[in-house]
Every structure is written in C-alpha cells, then in structure tokens.
Scaffold this active site. Structure first.
Site, short mmCIF file in Angstrom:
data_model
loop_
_atom_site.label_atom_id
_atom_site.label_comp_id
_atom_site.label_asym_id
_atom_site.label_seq_id
_atom_site.Cartn_x
_atom_site.Cartn_y
_atom_site.Cartn_z
N GLU A 163 0.84 -1.21 0.00
CA GLU A 163 0.00 0.00 0.00
C GLU A 163 0.86 1.25 0.00
O GLU A 163 1.85 1.33 0.75
CB GLU A 163 -0.89 -0.03 1.25
N HIS A 164 0.49 2.19 -0.83
CA HIS A 164 1.24 3.45 -0.99
C HIS A 164 2.69 3.17 -1.41
O HIS A 164 3.60 3.88 -1.01
CB HIS A 164 1.19 4.29 0.30
N ALA A 206 -14.80 4.06 -1.45
CA ALA A 206 -14.56 3.02 -0.44
C ALA A 206 -13.14 2.47 -0.50
O ALA A 206 -12.78 1.62 0.30
CB ALA A 206 -15.57 1.89 -0.61
N GLY A 207 -12.34 2.91 -1.47
CA GLY A 207 -10.99 2.36 -1.61
C GLY A 207 -10.97 1.11 -2.47
O GLY A 207 -10.04 0.31 -2.40
N LEU A 208 -12.00 0.93 -3.30
CA LEU A 208 -12.06 -0.25 -4.18
C LEU A 208 -11.89 0.14 -5.65
O LEU A 208 -12.20 -0.63 -6.56
CB LEU A 208 -13.37 -1.02 -3.96
N SER A 230 -12.90 4.72 -9.56
CA SER A 230 -12.48 5.62 -10.63
C SER A 230 -11.52 4.94 -11.60
O SER A 230 -11.58 5.17 -12.80
CB SER A 230 -11.91 6.93 -10.09
N GLU A 274 -6.28 10.19 -14.87
CA GLU A 274 -6.54 10.46 -13.45
C GLU A 274 -5.55 11.53 -12.94
O GLU A 274 -5.92 12.43 -12.20
CB GLU A 274 -6.38 9.15 -12.68
N ASP A 289 -3.94 0.54 -9.42
CA ASP A 289 -5.38 0.30 -9.57
C ASP A 289 -5.73 0.02 -11.04
O ASP A 289 -6.51 -0.89 -11.34
CB ASP A 289 -6.18 1.52 -9.09
C1 GLA Z 1 -4.93 4.75 -4.39
C2 GLA Z 1 -4.10 5.08 -5.61
C3 GLA Z 1 -3.12 3.95 -5.93
C4 GLA Z 1 -2.30 3.58 -4.70
C5 GLA Z 1 -3.21 3.37 -3.49
C6 GLA Z 1 -2.44 3.17 -2.23
O1 GLA Z 1 -5.76 3.65 -4.64
O2 GLA Z 1 -4.93 5.29 -6.72
O3 GLA Z 1 -2.28 4.33 -7.01
O4 GLA Z 1 -1.32 4.55 -4.46
O5 GLA Z 1 -4.10 4.46 -3.29
O6 GLA Z 1 -1.72 1.98 -2.26
#
Ligand code: GLA
Length: 387
Positions: free
Chosen positions: A38-39, A129-131, A134, A166, A178
C-alpha cells in the site's frame, strides 16, 4: 438475473433512453482490492492487488454528430457530457466526465485512433470506499473508446492511459496499481505487479483461503489532497536519501542516512521500505495457505499504515483489532487502498468467515457508522462483453 446481468440490463436501458437506439458494443472493467503493497506503487514498489466482482460497464455506439457524448447513469438523470474528439480535449465541469475526457485525450496523444461515440456508463463498485471505482471507470472508458476505434490495446497501455487521465484531468497523483489491477488481472489469482517495470505474475490463492472486504462505511473528504501530500512526502524523502525512488532504499540505508531528515518523512520512508518487503512473503503465504503468516504480515502492514504512513482512522484501527483478535491465527486483516476511511481486507481460512462476521457485529453494536462485509474471489480483468 445475477449481479452482472442486472448491470448490463441497466446500461443497455440507459443507452436506449439517452440516445434512442441500441449500443454497438459493451466493455467492462473491474474494481480491485489490494492485499498488500500500500502506498508503494508511486515509489516504484511491488504490489499485490486482485480484481473484484464489481465493475464499470460502458455501452458504446456510433455518433453521427461527430462528438463523444456520455451519459453517466449513476450520476443523475441529466448527467451528460459532450466534446469534440477532433478538437483539443480539456477538463470539463463534471468530475466524473474528466475520466472520459482524459482517456480520450491520452488515447489520441499516444497516437491511437479516436472516433466519435455515444456512451452510457454505469457501475457497481462502491464509490469512495478504496475499491477503485475511478480506475475501473477510466480503464472501461479507455477500453471502450479504443475498441470502438478498432484498436486492441494491451492491458499496460490501457492502464497507463487511464492513470494519465486520473493524474492530469482528475488531479489525483495516483500510481499505476489500480489501473493495472483492473486491466491485467486474471480470475483465480491476485496480481503481483512490479510498478517500476510493469512486469506481472499471477499470485494464486490456496483453495482454503477466502477474501473478505469489510467496508467501514467511513468516508473522509479531501482524500485527494491528503493522498497527493503523502506522495510529495515520499518524493522529498527519496531526495534526502539521494535515490531515484524509495524502491531503491534498503532497510540499512534507511537507518544509516536518517540524520537531518524530518521525523514524519522518515516514518513515511520506513513504511515504504518495509511494505515492499512484505509483498513476496505475503504471496508465498497466499499460495501455501499459511494463515498464521497472513495474520502476522497483514497486522504489520496495518500498523505501518496507521503509525508510519498515518492514513488510518481510530475507528478503522478498532475494527481491524477486533477482527484480528477474533481470527487469531486463522487469517489476517488490514486497511486497504489509499486509507482515510474506506475498507479493510481480511484474508482467512474460509472456515473462519463466521468469526469475521461476529467481530463486525460486535463492532457495530457500538459504532457510530456500521461496517458491512463483502466476499470476493479474485476476478478477471477488463474485457469486451459479447452482446
Ligand atoms: C490509491 C491510488 C493507488 C495507490 C493506493 C495506495 O488507490 O490510486 O495508485 O497509491 O491508493 O496503495
């Protein structure tokens, strides 16, 4: 009618209502859940997402008026956008429409054909929601617009076009994870992606394991600016260490070169270095079904996101702790996606799913906002749907 059939029926009906005729083709791109990494995508790291059984579908057809016209069926009855694909393409007034405008712009800029079109778009990836609702919209738009113009672009090209849209049209400095998860996933496996080279490898899940997404129901505003700030912090830390990106920093060099670095930036860098190192071990635990290893790696990942990267919320920490306590060695749980609200992901023994439900019910008994669970098997990436 299953979920997908219902969504297809809705998109086709929406296309008919908006344009008075049948669409020529349908294209779909899924959302994703990230299991670990993540990140780190914008630090050239390794990530391990998988596509989920929720998607954006685009219905597309000819447009004799010479424009690209889009009806966004989830954004209200009159959510329409229109632009000339032969003129310079710039961001417009609707945030949603910039995914279409941006992908159209970058399709053309990269030398691919772009044709006038009518499009109706609908999806069932939960928004915010982080899924990756977009990214699924961007990849579906890129696939539909390029397919409509007769091109068959590889997943990497679709992902890069959607990411550029994006970045430049929606103002989010996101990495490539993503869009690659949406474009390049294969059913049955998570996707191990090297964000520096875009090399991918399927990471299979042991049949004993199940993935649960736990939506906290919490949504924070200003996520884009907080996200962009984290990215800037990582870049500043990389400059301090004199590396092209934090991918190039070892744990030893991180500690040895710490002097003079702001504490917060040190913690961001420490998260990135440790998180990248968790990806291969998690892939191994997924393959072997080692739930005790999953518990340990995912708990370390959550702690690092919460304390070092500072993208969690107290309620998310409480929910994760409650689920982890209930699961014990039967699986693990952590915050997934950009954070600041959104979802947790649990990977556990399928026989332990009721424990997750029990933990969520116990959390909900005193939570201000109730959490809910969704179960996903790793799904396929973007594709054309036969009409
Ligand atoms: C969002 C960003 C991704 C990634 C995540 C974190 O989903 O679009 O590129 O950086 O956060 O892992």
């Amino acid at each position: 009618m299953n979920r997908r059939e219902a969504l297809i029926a809705r998109v086709i009906a929406g296309y008919r209502a908006a344009f008075g005729e049948e669409p020529a083709a349908l294209y779909a791109a899924p959302g994703r859940v990230n299991l670990i990494g993540e990140h780190v995508d914008y630090n050239d790291g390794l990530v391990l997402p998988c596509a989920i059984d929720r998607e954006t579908i685009v219905a597309i057809g000819e447009n004799p008026a010479g424009l690209i016209e889009t009806a966004a069926l989830d954004m209200g009855a009159d959510a329409r956008d229109s632009f000339d694909p032969a003129a310079p393409i710039v961001p417009g007034e609707h945030e949603w429409a910039n995914h279409v405008r941006g992908t159209a712009h970058f399709i053309r800029q990269r030398g691919h054909a772009l044709r006038p079109a009518r499009m109706a778009v609908a999806g069932d990836v939960p928004i915010g929601a982080g899924l990756s609702s977009s990214a699924s919209f961007g990849v579906a738009s890129a696939l539909a617009l390029s397919g409509h113009a007769g091109a068959s672009l590889p997943p990497e090209a679709l992902a890069l076009i959607a990411q550029a849209a994006e970045n430049d049209f929606a103002g989010c400095a996101c990495g490539i994870m993503d869009q690659m998860a949406s474009a390049a996933s294969a059913a049955g496996s998570a996707l191990l992606l090297d964000c520096r080279t875009l090399a991918t490898r399927p990471a299979p899940l042991h049949p004993r394991l199940a993935i649960t997404v736990i939506d906290s129901g919490l949504r924070r505003s200003l996520v884009t600016s907080a996200f962009n700030q984290r990215r800037a912090e990582c870049e500043a830390a990389a400059r301090h260490y004199g590396v092209a990106s934090l991918r190039d920093l070892t744990a030893e060099a991180l500690a040895a070169g710490r002097a003079g670095l702001d504490e917060a930036l040190f913690l961001r860098a420490r998260h990135v270095v440790a998180e990248i190192a968790r990806v291969e071990p998690l892939a191994a635990a997924l393959a072997s079904g080692d739930t005790a290893a999953l518990a340990q790696i995912l708990a370390e990942g959550h702690r690092s996101l919460a304390q070092d990267f500072a993208v969690s919320l107290p309620a998310l920490d409480a929910l994760a702790a409650q689920v982890q306590a209930m699961l014990g060695d039967a699986g693990g749980v952590r915050l997934t996606g950009a954070g600041f609200g959104g979802c947790l992901v649990a990977v556990s023994d399928a026989a332990a799913l009721s424990l997750i439900d029990e933990a969520v019910a116990a959390y909900n008994a005193s939570a201000a906002v109730p959490a809910s669970t969704m179960r996903f098997a790793p799904g396929p990436g973007a594709s054309r749907i036969a009409l």
